[in-house]
Design a protein around this motif. Sequence first.
Motif, mmCIF file in Angstrom:
data_model
loop_
_atom_site.group_PDB
_atom_site.id
_atom_site.type_symbol
_atom_site.label_atom_id
_atom_site.label_comp_id
_atom_site.label_asym_id
_atom_site.label_seq_id
_atom_site.Cartn_x
_atom_site.Cartn_y
_atom_site.Cartn_z
ATOM 1 N N ASN A 218 0.832 -1.199 0.000
ATOM 2 C CA ASN A 218 0.000 0.000 0.000
ATOM 3 C C ASN A 218 0.868 1.251 0.000
ATOM 4 N N LEU A 219 1.350 1.638 -1.165
ATOM 5 C CA LEU A 219 2.296 2.739 -1.263
ATOM 6 C C LEU A 219 1.691 4.066 -0.822
ATOM 7 N N ASN A 220 0.370 4.194 -0.858
ATOM 8 C CA ASN A 220 -0.280 5.439 -0.453
ATOM 9 C C ASN A 220 -0.241 5.665 1.056
ATOM 10 N N GLU A 221 0.095 4.608 1.817
ATOM 11 C CA GLU A 221 0.131 4.721 3.278
ATOM 12 C C GLU A 221 1.455 5.271 3.789
ATOM 13 N N TYR A 222 2.441 5.446 2.925
ATOM 14 C CA TYR A 222 3.777 5.836 3.355
ATOM 15 C C TYR A 222 4.069 7.281 2.970
ATOM 16 N N SER A 223 4.880 7.938 3.796
ATOM 17 C CA SER A 223 5.257 9.321 3.502
ATOM 18 C C SER A 223 6.247 9.396 2.352
ATOM 19 N N TYR A 224 7.097 8.370 2.234
ATOM 20 C CA TYR A 224 8.099 8.353 1.160
ATOM 21 C C TYR A 224 8.576 6.914 0.990
ATOM 22 N N THR A 225 8.845 6.522 -0.238
ATOM 23 C CA THR A 225 9.393 5.190 -0.502
ATOM 24 C C THR A 225 10.673 5.301 -1.314
ATOM 25 N N TYR A 226 11.556 4.358 -1.111
ATOM 26 C CA TYR A 226 12.787 4.271 -1.885
ATOM 27 C C TYR A 226 12.929 2.844 -2.396
ATOM 28 N N THR A 227 13.791 2.649 -3.353
ATOM 29 C CA THR A 227 13.969 1.331 -3.957
ATOM 30 C C THR A 227 15.175 0.635 -3.354
ATOM 31 N N LEU A 228 14.951 -0.581 -2.866
ATOM 32 C CA LEU A 228 16.016 -1.402 -2.290
ATOM 33 C C LEU A 228 15.859 -2.815 -2.829
ATOM 34 N N PHE A 229 16.876 -3.294 -3.536
ATOM 35 C CA PHE A 229 16.829 -4.618 -4.163
ATOM 36 C C PHE A 229 15.581 -4.763 -5.047
ATOM 37 N N ALA A 230 15.328 -3.742 -5.833
ATOM 38 C CA ALA A 230 14.233 -3.709 -6.807
ATOM 39 C C ALA A 230 12.851 -3.751 -6.153
ATOM 40 N N SER A 231 12.786 -3.414 -4.862
ATOM 41 C CA SER A 231 11.502 -3.375 -4.158
ATOM 42 C C SER A 231 11.304 -2.000 -3.534
ATOM 43 N N SER A 232 10.060 -1.562 -3.450
ATOM 44 C CA SER A 232 9.744 -0.289 -2.807
ATOM 45 C C SER A 232 9.662 -0.487 -1.298
ATOM 46 N N VAL A 233 10.427 0.324 -0.573
ATOM 47 C CA VAL A 233 10.471 0.223 0.890
ATOM 48 C C VAL A 233 10.120 1.586 1.476
ATOM 49 N N LEU A 238 12.682 2.350 7.988
ATOM 50 C CA LEU A 238 13.984 2.734 8.546
ATOM 51 C C LEU A 238 13.817 3.419 9.900
ATOM 52 N N LEU A 239 12.799 4.275 9.995
ATOM 53 C CA LEU A 239 12.538 4.938 11.272
ATOM 54 C C LEU A 239 12.177 3.929 12.352
ATOM 55 N N LEU A 240 11.461 2.887 11.973
ATOM 56 C CA LEU A 240 11.096 1.847 12.931
ATOM 57 C C LEU A 240 12.340 1.096 13.417
ATOM 58 N N ALA A 241 13.307 0.872 12.518
ATOM 59 C CA ALA A 241 14.547 0.197 12.894
ATOM 60 C C ALA A 241 15.359 1.015 13.895
ATOM 61 N N LEU A 242 15.176 2.334 13.895
ATOM 62 C CA LEU A 242 15.843 3.193 14.871
ATOM 63 C C LEU A 242 15.020 3.340 16.149
ATOM 64 N N THR A 243 13.709 3.291 16.001
ATOM 65 C CA THR A 243 12.828 3.483 17.153
ATOM 66 C C THR A 243 12.809 2.270 18.076
ATOM 67 N N MET A 244 12.822 1.071 17.505
ATOM 68 C CA MET A 244 12.736 -0.146 18.316
ATOM 69 C C MET A 244 13.854 -0.266 19.352
ATOM 70 N N PRO A 245 15.136 -0.104 18.973
ATOM 71 C CA PRO A 245 16.188 -0.187 20.001
ATOM 72 C C PRO A 245 16.042 0.873 21.081
#
Length: 260
Positions: A218-233, A238-245
């Motif tokens: 659901n790309l409309n649910e995200y503020s911004y997406t980038y391409t990583l390994f040919a997939s939209s992320v 990334l913010l969640l990966a920083l928030t969890m620790p």
Amino acid sequence: MTLHRTLIISIVFCVYYVLAWYGLYVFGSEILLTSLVLFGIPAYALARFSSAPTSVLISVILLGASLALFLAGIAHVYGLWYTVGVDELRIFGLIPIEALVATTLQVVFLALVYESMFDDGVYTEQSSRTRMAAFGILLGTVAVLIALESVIDTRFMESPYQWLISALLLSCFLSLVTYRSLTVRFLDRLIYFTMVAAIPLGINLMLAITNVHKVFANLNEYSYTYTLFASSVPLEELLLALTMPLLVATVYEIYLDDVA
């Protein structure tokens, strides 16, 4: 913790994660095996190495399970991401069992890494009342954000991924501002730990994309997406990966272990 001990653990972890990343990628491992290798085995080793008390481990596991239900529940209700597992066994018909186990292992791993490498390595068990306050903070945060969404503004649930991260960050903030033993040294330690702990979480994200553990549809649910390994992320991932620790270390130090 001595510098010598920290250095040894750091070297072992670096070698382990390089080999684990390569092996899991080559063999196309599924989500549960990936979580066991990246988080389960290191967590078990750290628990044995640091002689973690059973009561602390149980508290951390309960925290992990609570966060897993919260994250996966929001994700699957609002379609933020879809977890691809081996089977279709789901809790409440929404949350895959494998996603629950994977997130719980992440939280246990993060707490043990924080204690073993960034804290004093000495466990001081808190009272049951203090430990339960951690879950009260999380529930209170969700209640506040729901009130904001219902009464004041609808922007949170119009952007559910931002809402989710806001809930976690607000939990950290409420815990810190009510913490009487808060010091600059503790805050420095939190920031340093967050930066380091985000590395294995980043490896997990890359494997989730290459081995198709997570699908961001659901790309409309995200503020911004980038391409990583040919997939939209989504940027929020990334913010969640920083928030969890940050969240795990804050809750663990204040409510589940000892004072800073």
